[in-house]
Design a protein around this motif. Sequence first.
Motif, PDB file in Angstrom:
ATOM      1  N   VAL A  23      18.458 -13.559  14.859  1.00 54.74           N
ATOM      2  CA  VAL A  23      19.734 -14.158  15.856  1.00 54.74           C
ATOM      3  C   VAL A  23      19.876 -13.047  16.696  1.00 54.74           C
ATOM      4  N   PHE A  24      19.276 -13.534  17.793  1.00 54.66           N
ATOM      5  CA  PHE A  24      20.136 -13.171  19.142  1.00 54.66           C
ATOM      6  C   PHE A  24      20.851 -13.990  20.354  1.00 54.66           C
ATOM      7  N   GLU A  25      21.708 -13.482  20.555  1.00 51.62           N
ATOM      8  CA  GLU A  25      22.374 -14.384  22.178  1.00 51.62           C
ATOM      9  C   GLU A  25      22.157 -13.944  22.472  1.00 51.62           C
ATOM     10  N   TRP A  26      21.504 -14.985  23.980  1.00 50.87           N
ATOM     11  CA  TRP A  26      21.335 -14.759  25.837  1.00 50.87           C
ATOM     12  C   TRP A  26      22.487 -15.091  26.566  1.00 50.87           C
ATOM     13  N   THR A  27      23.291 -15.023  26.396  1.00 52.82           N
ATOM     14  CA  THR A  27      24.160 -15.506  27.725  1.00 52.82           C
ATOM     15  C   THR A  27      24.108 -15.380  29.016  1.00 52.82           C
ATOM     16  N   THR A  28      24.572 -15.957  30.120  1.00 55.24           N
ATOM     17  CA  THR A  28      24.958 -15.922  31.393  1.00 55.24           C
ATOM     18  C   THR A  28      25.742 -16.126  32.477  1.00 55.24           C
ATOM     19  N   HIS A  29      26.627 -15.592  32.756  1.00 49.50           N
ATOM     20  CA  HIS A  29      27.593 -15.603  33.862  1.00 49.50           C
ATOM     21  C   HIS A  29      27.140 -15.806  35.363  1.00 49.50           C
ATOM     22  N   LEU A  30      27.659 -16.326  36.355  1.00 48.92           N
ATOM     23  CA  LEU A  30      27.602 -16.327  37.680  1.00 48.92           C
ATOM     24  C   LEU A  30      29.119 -16.017  38.257  1.00 48.92           C
ATOM     25  N   SER A  31      28.983 -15.320  39.057  1.00 47.20           N
ATOM     26  CA  SER A  31      30.863 -14.988  39.961  1.00 47.20           C
ATOM     27  C   SER A  31      30.198 -14.710  41.566  1.00 47.20           C
ATOM     28  N   THR A  32      30.499 -15.342  42.258  1.00 51.61           N
ATOM     29  CA  THR A  32      30.848 -15.883  42.796  1.00 51.61           C
ATOM     30  C   THR A  32      31.887 -14.881  44.360  1.00 51.61           C
ATOM     31  N   ASP A  33      32.432 -14.456  43.932  1.00 51.73           N
ATOM     32  CA  ASP A  33      33.943 -13.627  44.512  1.00 51.73           C
ATOM     33  C   ASP A  33      33.643 -12.602  44.394  1.00 51.73           C
ATOM     34  N   TYR A  34      32.690 -11.487  44.279  1.00 50.74           N
ATOM     35  CA  TYR A  34      32.276 -10.365  44.592  1.00 50.74           C
ATOM     36  C   TYR A  34      33.412  -9.251  42.585  1.00 50.74           C
ATOM     37  N   GLY A  35      32.557 -10.331  42.208  1.00 49.58           N
ATOM     38  CA  GLY A  35      32.660  -9.661  40.364  1.00 49.58           C
ATOM     39  C   GLY A  35      34.090  -9.593  40.390  1.00 49.58           C
ATOM     40  N   GLU A  36      34.765 -10.613  40.662  1.00 45.68           N
ATOM     41  CA  GLU A  36      36.115 -10.431  40.439  1.00 45.68           C
ATOM     42  C   GLU A  36      36.188 -11.537  38.900  1.00 45.68           C
ATOM     43  N   SER A  37      35.347 -12.461  39.402  1.00 46.12           N
ATOM     44  CA  SER A  37      35.946 -13.741  37.978  1.00 46.12           C
ATOM     45  C   SER A  37      34.494 -14.037  37.762  1.00 46.12           C
ATOM     46  N   TRP A  38      34.510 -14.600  36.685  1.00 47.88           N
ATOM     47  CA  TRP A  38      32.911 -15.008  36.150  1.00 47.88           C
ATOM     48  C   TRP A  38      32.359 -16.030  35.420  1.00 47.88           C
ATOM     49  N   GLN A  39      32.244 -16.850  35.758  1.00 49.38           N
ATOM     50  CA  GLN A  39      32.155 -18.792  34.827  1.00 49.38           C
ATOM     51  C   GLN A  39      30.458 -18.626  34.427  1.00 49.38           C
ATOM     52  N   MET A  40      30.722 -18.997  32.918  1.00 50.63           N
ATOM     53  CA  MET A  40      29.280 -18.845  32.143  1.00 50.63           C
ATOM     54  C   MET A  40      28.583 -20.493  32.597  1.00 50.63           C
ATOM     55  N   THR A  41      27.107 -19.801  33.253  1.00 45.44           N
ATOM     56  CA  THR A  41      26.113 -20.402  32.840  1.00 45.44           C
ATOM     57  C   THR A  41      25.300 -21.282  32.010  1.00 45.44           C
ATOM     58  N   HIS A  42      24.933 -20.377  31.292  1.00 46.35           N
ATOM     59  CA  HIS A  42      23.964 -20.763  30.029  1.00 46.35           C
ATOM     60  C   HIS A  42      23.969 -19.579  29.112  1.00 46.35           C
ATOM     61  N   TYR A  43      24.038 -20.631  27.926  1.00 41.56           N
ATOM     62  CA  TYR A  43      24.187 -19.571  26.940  1.00 41.56           C
ATOM     63  C   TYR A  43      22.633 -20.062  25.845  1.00 41.56           C
TER      64      TYR A  43
END
Length: 312
Positions: A147-167
Motif C-alpha cells: 500500500v502506498f499513497e500519492w498526494t498532490t498539493h498546489l500553491s499559487t502564492d510562491y509556496g506560502e500555502s498549499w491546497q490538496m488537489t489529489h489523493y
Amino acid sequence: MKILLSIFLTLSLNAFSQSINYPCQYTGNQMLVKLIGTWKVEAKDRVSPGIYENNAGVSVISTGLNGCSIKESYKGVFKGKLYAVEASFYMKDSMELQRVYYDSEHSNVMVMEGVINEGGFELYWVGDLAKKKMQVRFNLEFKTPDVFEWTTHLSTDYGESWQMTHYWKYTRVASFVPVNAEHVELNEIISNYHQGLIENKPELVLSALGDQFILWNGNYSSDPINWQAHMALSGDDLKQWPGWMVEQAGPYSNEFDVLSVNVRANSALVITRDTGQNKFRKWKRERTTWLLGKKDDEWKILGYYLQNISNP
C-alpha cells in the motif's frame, strides 16, 4: 556489395544489442523497484476549489532500462469521463529523481524534480522558474509493501500555502497480474460498471455495457441444470436500467479482485472475487463470471453470472 554490407551491419547491430545487458548503475533505484506491480487505485480528486469527487482506477507499473526507470500506465475516471495517465520515473543519481507525466485531459508534459526519502519520494513542479508563483508538490509514501499513497498539493502564492488537489491510495493486486494492455482495459471496464453504481452515475454504468446485456443466476447451485435466466436488456430498456439500479437498489458498494482473464479474438471471460452490498443483499468474496465482447476496438460487458442468487 553495398546491399550485403548494409544487411551485415544490421544483423550485427541487432545481435550486439540483444546479447549485451545494460545494468542500472544507481543503487537508489531499489526504491523504484518497490513500485512494480498492478495496483487498485482509490482516488479523491479536486474538481474545483473546495470540491472533491471520489474516483477509482487501475495502475500497472513496470520497469524500464533494468530498473533505472519505472513506467506507470493508469486508467480510471475523472470528472465523469474516462481518464488515463502515462508517467515515468528516472534516477538522476542514487537519491535524486525525475518524473515525466502527461494525462488524457491536458496537452502538456510535466517534468518534476525530487528526492528519495526514507518512506518514499517528494517531487516539485514549478510553472515559471523565474517567478515560481505556481508550484505543485507531489508526495509518495509507502504505508506497507502493498500500500502506498500519492498526494498532490498546489500553491499559487510562491509556496506560502498549499491546497490538496489529489489523493490516490494504491493497493497491490496480488491475485492477478495483467500481462498486457488488453487485460488492463477489461479490468477498467468492470471497474467503471461498479464505480457508476457506487457514485450514482448511471451514465458511467451504461458506458461499460454493450448493446445487449444478459444476467443469469446459479440458483445457489454449481449444476447448470439448476441455473436460471434472470434478464436480457437492449434498446430503451437497457438505457433505463442503470438509472433504476441507482435509484432502487442503492446505496451500492463493491470491492473486487480479478482472479483470471481469458481472451480469444473479440471475446473475453473474466472472473472476479467481489465483496459488497446493495439494498437487496450482501455478498462476501463472491465469484462473478463476466462475459465481454469487443466491437469497434472497444470492450463492453455483455453479461455476467452469479451463483448464489435466485429469481424472486
